[in-house]
Scaffold this motif. Sequence first.
Motif, mmCIF file in Angstrom:
data_model
loop_
_atom_site.group_PDB
_atom_site.id
_atom_site.type_symbol
_atom_site.label_atom_id
_atom_site.label_comp_id
_atom_site.label_asym_id
_atom_site.label_seq_id
_atom_site.Cartn_x
_atom_site.Cartn_y
_atom_site.Cartn_z
ATOM 1 N N ARG A 1 0.830 -1.200 0.000
ATOM 2 C CA ARG A 1 0.000 0.000 0.000
ATOM 3 C C ARG A 1 0.872 1.261 0.000
ATOM 4 O O ARG A 1 1.849 1.355 0.738
ATOM 5 C CB ARG A 1 -0.924 -0.017 1.212
ATOM 6 N N ASN A 2 0.508 2.204 -0.900
ATOM 7 C CA ASN A 2 1.197 3.497 -1.022
ATOM 8 C C ASN A 2 2.679 3.353 -1.353
ATOM 9 O O ASN A 2 3.490 4.190 -0.968
ATOM 10 C CB ASN A 2 1.038 4.326 0.257
ATOM 11 N N SER A 3 3.032 2.288 -2.067
ATOM 12 C CA SER A 3 4.437 2.051 -2.416
ATOM 13 C C SER A 3 4.669 2.209 -3.903
ATOM 14 O O SER A 3 3.733 2.240 -4.701
ATOM 15 C CB SER A 3 4.862 0.648 -1.970
ATOM 16 N N LYS A 4 5.945 2.324 -4.271
ATOM 17 C CA LYS A 4 6.332 2.413 -5.672
ATOM 18 C C LYS A 4 7.327 1.307 -5.981
ATOM 19 O O LYS A 4 8.263 1.060 -5.205
ATOM 20 C CB LYS A 4 6.991 3.759 -5.972
ATOM 21 N N LEU A 5 7.110 0.654 -7.130
ATOM 22 C CA LEU A 5 8.047 -0.339 -7.642
ATOM 23 C C LEU A 5 8.530 0.177 -8.999
ATOM 24 O O LEU A 5 7.753 0.238 -9.954
ATOM 25 C CB LEU A 5 7.371 -1.698 -7.792
ATOM 26 N N ILE A 6 9.778 0.564 -9.075
ATOM 27 C CA ILE A 6 10.347 1.142 -10.287
ATOM 28 C C ILE A 6 11.497 0.257 -10.760
ATOM 29 O O ILE A 6 12.439 0.006 -10.009
ATOM 30 C CB ILE A 6 10.880 2.580 -10.040
ATOM 31 N N GLN A 7 11.407 -0.232 -11.980
ATOM 32 C CA GLN A 7 12.437 -1.087 -12.587
ATOM 33 C C GLN A 7 12.817 -2.263 -11.682
ATOM 34 O O GLN A 7 13.997 -2.558 -11.484
ATOM 35 C CB GLN A 7 13.672 -0.266 -12.954
ATOM 36 N N CYS A 8 11.799 -2.936 -11.153
ATOM 37 C CA CYS A 8 12.033 -4.093 -10.279
ATOM 38 C C CYS A 8 11.710 -5.393 -11.008
ATOM 39 O O CYS A 8 10.978 -5.399 -11.994
ATOM 40 C CB CYS A 8 11.157 -3.987 -9.029
ATOM 41 N N GLN A 9 12.274 -6.493 -10.502
ATOM 42 C CA GLN A 9 12.002 -7.823 -11.036
ATOM 43 C C GLN A 9 11.620 -8.759 -9.887
ATOM 44 O O GLN A 9 12.239 -8.730 -8.825
ATOM 45 C CB GLN A 9 13.227 -8.393 -11.744
ATOM 46 N N PHE A 10 10.592 -9.579 -10.176
ATOM 47 C CA PHE A 10 10.141 -10.603 -9.235
ATOM 48 C C PHE A 10 10.228 -11.946 -9.942
ATOM 49 O O PHE A 10 9.665 -12.109 -11.020
ATOM 50 C CB PHE A 10 8.684 -10.360 -8.821
ATOM 51 N N GLU A 11 10.939 -12.900 -9.352
ATOM 52 C CA GLU A 11 11.052 -14.240 -9.924
ATOM 53 C C GLU A 11 10.691 -15.278 -8.874
ATOM 54 O O GLU A 11 11.178 -15.212 -7.739
ATOM 55 C CB GLU A 11 12.473 -14.507 -10.442
ATOM 56 N N ASN A 12 9.833 -16.223 -9.274
ATOM 57 C CA ASN A 12 9.441 -17.340 -8.409
ATOM 58 C C ASN A 12 8.905 -16.892 -7.053
ATOM 59 O O ASN A 12 9.150 -17.534 -6.033
ATOM 60 C CB ASN A 12 10.629 -18.295 -8.204
ATOM 61 N N CYS A 13 8.161 -15.796 -7.035
ATOM 62 C CA CYS A 13 7.614 -15.274 -5.784
ATOM 63 C C CYS A 13 6.134 -15.640 -5.653
ATOM 64 O O CYS A 13 5.438 -15.826 -6.639
ATOM 65 C CB CYS A 13 7.752 -13.754 -5.737
ATOM 66 N N ASN A 14 5.671 -15.719 -4.416
ATOM 67 C CA ASN A 14 4.251 -15.898 -4.130
ATOM 68 C C ASN A 14 3.712 -14.552 -3.660
ATOM 69 O O ASN A 14 4.047 -14.088 -2.574
ATOM 70 C CB ASN A 14 4.033 -16.959 -3.056
ATOM 71 N N LEU A 15 2.889 -13.925 -4.510
ATOM 72 C CA LEU A 15 2.300 -12.631 -4.182
ATOM 73 C C LEU A 15 0.780 -12.737 -4.021
ATOM 74 O O LEU A 15 0.072 -11.743 -4.123
ATOM 75 C CB LEU A 15 2.628 -11.625 -5.291
ATOM 76 N N SER A 16 0.280 -13.909 -3.774
ATOM 77 C CA SER A 16 -1.171 -14.122 -3.678
ATOM 78 C C SER A 16 -1.784 -13.257 -2.585
ATOM 79 O O SER A 16 -1.185 -13.045 -1.523
ATOM 80 C CB SER A 16 -1.471 -15.592 -3.405
#
Length: 186
Positions: free
Chosen positions: A39-54
Amino acid sequence: MIRYFESEQYLKSLPESTEDTEFDECFFNSVNLNEESFRNSKLIQCQFENCNLSNLSVTNIVLRDVKFSDCKMIGINWSSAQTFSDVIFENCILNLSVFQNLNLSGIVFKNCSIVDVDFSSSKLLRANFSNSKLSGAVFNESNLEGADFRGAIDYFIDSRFTSIRKARFSMPEALVLLKSLEVIID
């Protein structure tokens, strides 16, 4: 107060909180973010691999140039996000998610499972759904002009309520576009 992280690598663990945080050029690998909040965050030029974001909370999140690969992302209400720009989902499971009323122009969903996802009233110009499974996905009142559905399966798009001008489809799946027109093909 916004916390700032740049060029960090997260392998299986995170900083203490992901709310009110800016992540710039960060890499997340095999991190369990199930039911976490960005919440209220920024993701700039990031990569997510094999993550659980459910069941991730993404209220007011900003995503710019972010890539998700081989991630499990079930049940996310993306409609509460603030910005999507140059976002790529590749080999991800996005089932039971909501993308209503968003500008998702140019978004990429490549080789994804997008089952029972709601894209109603979204702007999906030039979106790429190639080789994805879309059973139960809802596109009512969306703009899919120039979208790429080649190799995608199990979709239903009612062209009476959805703009599909210059969208690309492959056979035999493209025949489903005639279903809403109630035509008979012998």
